[in-house]
Design an enzyme around this catalytic site. Structure first.
Site, PDB file in Angstrom:
ATOM      1  N   GLU A 168       0.828  -1.209   0.000  1.00 15.72           N
ATOM      2  CA  GLU A 168       0.000   0.000   0.000  1.00 15.72           C
ATOM      3  C   GLU A 168       0.861   1.258   0.000  1.00 15.72           C
ATOM      4  OE1 GLU A 168      -2.557   1.647  -0.134  1.00 15.72           O
ATOM      5  OE2 GLU A 168      -4.293   0.327   0.031  1.00 15.72           O
ATOM      6  N   ARG A 188      -7.368   1.685  13.115  1.00 18.12           N
ATOM      7  CA  ARG A 188      -5.999   1.992  12.725  1.00 18.12           C
ATOM      8  C   ARG A 188      -6.016   3.024  11.608  1.00 18.12           C
ATOM      9  NH1 ARG A 188      -4.968   0.045   7.691  1.00 18.12           N
ATOM     10  NH2 ARG A 188      -5.983  -1.880   7.019  1.00 18.12           N
ATOM     11  N   ASN A 219      -5.036   4.473   7.941  1.00 15.67           N
ATOM     12  CA  ASN A 219      -4.967   3.824   6.633  1.00 15.67           C
ATOM     13  C   ASN A 219      -4.310   4.774   5.629  1.00 15.67           C
ATOM     14  OD1 ASN A 219      -5.502   1.448   5.158  1.00 15.67           O
ATOM     15  ND2 ASN A 219      -7.358   2.341   4.274  1.00 15.67           N
ATOM     16  N   ASN A 244      -9.662   5.825   2.407  1.00 17.14           N
ATOM     17  CA  ASN A 244      -8.641   5.370   1.470  1.00 17.14           C
ATOM     18  C   ASN A 244      -8.069   6.515   0.653  1.00 17.14           C
ATOM     19  OD1 ASN A 244      -7.414   2.782   1.289  1.00 17.14           O
ATOM     20  ND2 ASN A 244      -9.454   1.881   1.208  1.00 17.14           N
ATOM     21  N   ASP A 247      -9.854   1.757  -4.040  1.00 15.78           N
ATOM     22  CA  ASP A 247      -8.921   1.763  -2.902  1.00 15.78           C
ATOM     23  C   ASP A 247      -8.070   3.041  -2.957  1.00 15.78           C
ATOM     24  OD1 ASP A 247      -7.079   1.180  -0.914  1.00 15.78           O
ATOM     25  OD2 ASP A 247      -7.045  -0.952  -1.348  1.00 15.78           O
TER      26      ASP A 247
HETATM   27 CA    CA Z   1      -5.898   1.301   0.941  1.00 16.41          CA
END
Ligand code: CA
Length: 283
Positions: free
Chosen positions: A17, A99, A101, A147, A197
């Site tokens: 990521e 958490r 991101n 995201n 995403d």
């Molecule tokens: Ca992501």
């Protein structure tokens, strides 16, 4: 037009990521979220990695040197020379089920990053801004999976993805103050478990969206229409993308473990457009 990226010789991640291009040393950084790892490919192709000791959602360069990571507990500085981590600001310490991101910095060096619940509880996350004075502001609440974030080339628009609503949204953005308003849909992406995403915005204002579960990155024009598809038949869970390279003409794409023979690998292609530079945190 379609194109197929090639796999980069780099560590395969559980959940790759947050790719970011660091113009200072012409290197690419990205993270492996659940493993708490930050990876780097240097200009000469050499690989380095660091442990964050907790899940890490994203990484950005820091203008004063080193890196800043968004981890489970908030924002931390990472010194690549020593591997030392220093807390810059805590976020949602009262919500241990959450958490941090994905995130990104604007041109002024403000660091935007959101949160999500580990169990993806709807509405449990939020979007935050870490300012250069290290103050944290909560900007959006009721987020499912916070995201991708990116800005139009004139920074009058900020794109934002809450994956759980299968949509890319856009805000009006004030680059002088960092204020966002007027949230509205930009593009619907995916259906069910196939979700948008990460994203990056190119120098022409095109919006490139990684599609988790969709084996693809979608190139939208500034009106929100899909004009091109980057196919990734070797990895279903496409997580994020960023432009890098000396001329910002390489699109680096991260993926996660799951269906596909190269799931979790890093990919690269040259789609024929250039990106905007990744901005560092200026605090
Ligand atoms: Ca992501």
């Amino acid at each position: 037009m379609t194109m197929q990226p090639t796999q980069v010789d780099a560590p395969v991640c559980t959940l790759g990521e947050g790719p970011v291009w660091d113009a200072r040393d012409q290197s690419l950084y990205w993270v492996d979220i659940p493993e708490g790892r930050v990876h780097q490919i240097a200009a000469d192709g050499s690989l380095s990695s660091w442990d964050t000791g907790q899940p890490v959602g994203t990484v950005v360069p820091r203008s004063s040197g080193g890196l800043v990571v968004a981890v489970q507990d908030g924002f931390m500085a990472l010194d690549p020379a020593s591997g030392a981590l220093t807390t810059l600001a805590e976020v949602e310490r009262d919500r241990p089920e959450n958490r941090m991101n994905d995130g990104a910095c604007d041109r002024a060096g403000r660091f935007y990053a959101g949160t999500m619940a580990d169990d993806e509880s709807p509405g449990a996350g939020a979007l935050y801004r870490l300012d250069p004075d290290l103050s944290v502001t909560r900007l959006v609440t009721g987020v499912g999976t916070s995201n991708g974030i990116g800005w139009s080339p004139d920074e009058r628009l900020m794109y934002y993805i809450d994956s759980q609503v299968n949509r890319v949204d856009v805000f009006d953005y004030d680059p002088a103050t960092g204020q966002i308003e007027g949230r509205r849909p930009f593009a619907a992406v995916g259906k069910g478990d196939v979700v948008p995403d990460g994203l990056t915005v190119d120098a022409d204002g095109g919006v490139w969206v990684a599609v988790w579960g969709g084996y693809a990155v979608l190139h939208h024009d500034s009106a929100g229409n899909v004009i091109e598809t980057v196919d990734l038949p070797a990895a279903a869970r496409v997580s994020s993308c960023v432009f890098g390279g000396p001329d910002l003409d390489r699109l680096y794409i991260t993926t996660a473990a799951g269906p596909g023979e190269s799931a979790g690998a890093l990919f690269v292609c040259e789609p024929g457009v250039t990106g905007q530079p990744s901005h560092p945190f200026r605090g």
